[in-house]
Design a protein around this motif. Structure first.
Motif, mmCIF file in Angstrom:
data_model
loop_
_atom_site.group_PDB
_atom_site.id
_atom_site.type_symbol
_atom_site.label_atom_id
_atom_site.label_comp_id
_atom_site.label_asym_id
_atom_site.label_seq_id
_atom_site.Cartn_x
_atom_site.Cartn_y
_atom_site.Cartn_z
ATOM 1 N N ILE A 26 -0.634 8.028 1.240
ATOM 2 C CA ILE A 26 -1.680 8.626 2.084
ATOM 3 C C ILE A 26 -2.682 7.562 2.535
ATOM 4 O O ILE A 26 -3.053 7.485 3.714
ATOM 5 N N ILE A 27 -3.136 6.734 1.589
ATOM 6 C CA ILE A 27 -4.062 5.653 1.949
ATOM 7 C C ILE A 27 -3.387 4.683 2.903
ATOM 8 O O ILE A 27 -4.017 4.164 3.835
ATOM 9 N N CYS A 28 -2.113 4.429 2.706
ATOM 10 C CA CYS A 28 -1.375 3.522 3.588
ATOM 11 C C CYS A 28 -1.372 4.040 5.019
ATOM 12 O O CYS A 28 -1.567 3.275 5.970
ATOM 13 N N TRP B 130 0.811 -1.204 0.000
ATOM 14 C CA TRP B 130 0.000 0.000 0.000
ATOM 15 C C TRP B 130 0.856 1.271 0.000
ATOM 16 O O TRP B 130 0.434 2.315 -0.527
ATOM 17 N N TRP B 131 2.054 1.214 0.569
ATOM 18 C CA TRP B 131 2.926 2.379 0.545
ATOM 19 C C TRP B 131 3.375 2.694 -0.884
ATOM 20 O O TRP B 131 3.434 3.868 -1.274
ATOM 21 N N ASN B 132 3.703 1.668 -1.652
ATOM 22 C CA ASN B 132 4.085 1.868 -3.042
ATOM 23 C C ASN B 132 2.895 2.299 -3.894
ATOM 24 O O ASN B 132 3.062 2.977 -4.906
ATOM 25 N N ARG B 133 1.708 1.884 -3.478
ATOM 26 C CA ARG B 133 0.517 2.218 -4.256
ATOM 27 C C ARG B 133 0.028 3.633 -3.961
ATOM 28 O O ARG B 133 -0.266 4.405 -4.877
ATOM 29 N N ASN B 134 -0.094 3.971 -2.656
ATOM 30 C CA ASN B 134 -0.542 5.311 -2.271
ATOM 31 C C ASN B 134 -0.165 5.542 -0.810
ATOM 32 O O ASN B 134 -0.790 4.978 0.099
#
Length: 371
Positions: free
Chosen positions: A96-98, A90-94
């Motif tokens: 803020i969402i992470c 999730w950190w690589n994806r986004n």
């Protein structure tokens, strides 16, 4: 002179009658020696279930610590896998969402850990020993001690429990007056926690589990810089004969899929789905009982009383059922200024209402003012 007529054709009939008469007498003797006026279906069921009761009485309390260690181990393993795979994904994806997912996830983990710990270490409540109990309504036949209302004897703990719900080996403790709220909120937050992991990890699991290595190894896929063999090892694309190395970038990227990563995700999927199904159904059932103002034991008692009084043309009403809203308010202890946000959504060690010995009923005169 007397004439005797022998009728050989009736000998089998006489023999059959004698045998039946003999077995009828034997049956009557056995019934006479084993007669029990209180024999009924419930008594027979108790006799048949006696081996199971014996096992529960002698081994449930002994193997309880093993169940507790198992729950802790499974929970820790799921959290470790979530940190290992979920957070980087999730950190690589986004980012803020992470961060938002980390806040929600740790809030759920905090509630799960707190309520499970409190359910394990908190006493369910016991009647005072060696003291006169004015509230007692009967005498326990097993421990020969006064029993207050809603108190039942636990065979595993070998003592009476205030407002006993059941004995849970997963917390190695009885669920009763003192820790019923902790036990229920633990189940609720655990269900929310596994549901949170399933939703957040669905796309990740779909990519790493459903899309098997055979899909990646498809020879028709061009433009990939690496190819995997059956063991998961990397094969440089220049060694694959059907691909032209001139079509590739100058620096090929090696996208290695760790086989342990896939096994961990399969493990997570099985554990989370199993917990969601088991604890989800159990939480719904306990929610219905709480809405009716009764425990698991009282549900069976109330059901039997309802059937018995219905045959007599009467209607049974649970004396501890104050209505859905008030039942939940009493169960969660939302009295004396306590709020849902502070004392339910966040860990709270507030004690249940009353002392577990005396209980208000719907027949009390001041019921409208309580709590």
């Amino acid at each position: 002179m007397v004439t005797i007529h022998w009728t050989f054709s009736r000998i089998p009939q006489y023999a059959c009658f004698s045998i039946k008469n003999f077995f009828r007498k034997c049956h009557l003797v056995c019934r006479s020696l084993t007669y029990n006026h209180f024999l009924d279906q419930s008594y027979i069921a108790d006799v048949c279930m006696e081996p199971l009761f014996w096992f529960v009485d002698n081994f449930t309390y002994t193997i309880g610590p093993i169940f507790v260690v198992s729950v802790i181990g499974l929970t820790v393993s799921v959290v470790i896998i979530a940190y290992w795979i979920g957070i980087p994904y999730w950190w690589n994806r986004n980012p803020i969402i992470c961060i938002l997912l980390l806040i929600v996830g740790h809030w759920l983990l905090l509630n799960i850990s707190f309520h499970y710990y409190m359910a394990v270490i908190t006493s369910p409540g016991y009647p005072p020993q060696g003291e006169l109990i004015p509230e007692a309504v009967s005498i326990c036949k097993k421990c020969i001690s006064p029993k207050p209302p809603r108190t039942h004897h636990c065979s595993a703990c070998n003592r009476c429990i205030l407002k006993m719900d059941h004995h849970c080996p997963w917390i190695n403790n009885c669920v009763g007056y003192g820790n019923h709220r902790y036990f229920f909120l633990y189940m609720v937050y655990m269900v929310l926690g596994v549901l949170f992991v399933i939703v957040c990890g669905f796309d990740l699991a779909y990519t790493d589990i459903w899309l098997t290595p055979s899909d990646i190894d498809d020879p028709e896929l061009e433009g990939h810089s690496v190819k995997f063999n059956q063991t998961g090892a990397l094969i440089p694309v220049t060694d694959v004969p059907h691909l032209d190395s001139s079509l590739l970038d100058d620096e090929p990227a090696y996208n290695y899929i760790n086989p342990w990563r896939r096994r961990a995700l399969v493990y997570m999927a099985l554990i989370n789905c199993g917990v969601l199904l088991a604890l989800g159904m159990l939480s719904l059932w306990h929610s219905q009982l709480i809405s009716k103002g009764e425990t698991c034991i009282e549900a069976n008692i109330n059901k039997a009383e309802t059937v018995r009084l219905k045959q007599l043309g009467k209607t049974y009403s649970n004396p501890y059922n104050f209505g859905r809203k008030k039942n939940w308010k009493i169960f969660l202890g939302l009295v004396q200024g306590r709020t849902f946000v502070r004392h339910v959504l966040f860990p709270s060690a507030h004690k249940p209402l009353g002392d577990g010995l005396k209980w208000h009923t719907i027949h009390d005169e001041d019921i409208d003012e309580w709590p």
